[in-house]
Scaffold this motif. Structure first.
Motif: not given
Length: 119
Positions: A23-41
């Motif tokens: 919702t913020h015009p100056q932020a962009e989520v470009i990467a995520i980290a999560e050990p649970n592959v199903e949740r990550r995908d």
């Protein structure tokens, strides 16, 4: 206007952080980290995030991030926060900040030393 490059670690509650960043015009989520592959995908597909990692180590090594949200179980907050600060990132850490006052103080000292914000 420069957009802040954001990484989110922990995709249980971290999913809500991603929604807020979007919702913020100056932020962009470009990467995520999560050990649970199903949740990550699942989260990566939902928000069209291509850079997906099993660990914060891999995420920090592979990206130039401005901000990292630490949204993991509390026992991991200190180590991950310090790692992100030392990698040159500002950190938004889910509460409680740490497992003890001593851990919190150590996190704050690293924030001061690196000149990066810790919230």
């Amino acid at each position: 206007m420069k957009r802040l490059r954001v990484g989110v670690v922990g995709l249980g509650m971290g999913r809500e952080h991603i929604k807020s960043y979007r919702t913020h015009p100056q932020a962009e989520v470009i990467a995520i980290a999560e050990p649970n592959v199903e949740r990550r995908d699942t989260v990566g597909n939902e928000f069209d995030i291509k850079a997906r990692y099993e660990s914060i180590d891999a995420m920090l090594a592979d990206n130039e991030l401005d901000v990292v949200s630490i949204v993991t179980p509390n026992k991991f907050h200190k180590a991950m926060t310090i790692q992100a600060l030392e990698a040159g990132c500002h950190v938004l850490c889910e509460k409680p900040m740490a497992m003890s006052v001593a851990e919190s103080r150590e996190m704050l000292e690293v924030s001061r030393r690196t000149g990066k914000r810790l919230m």
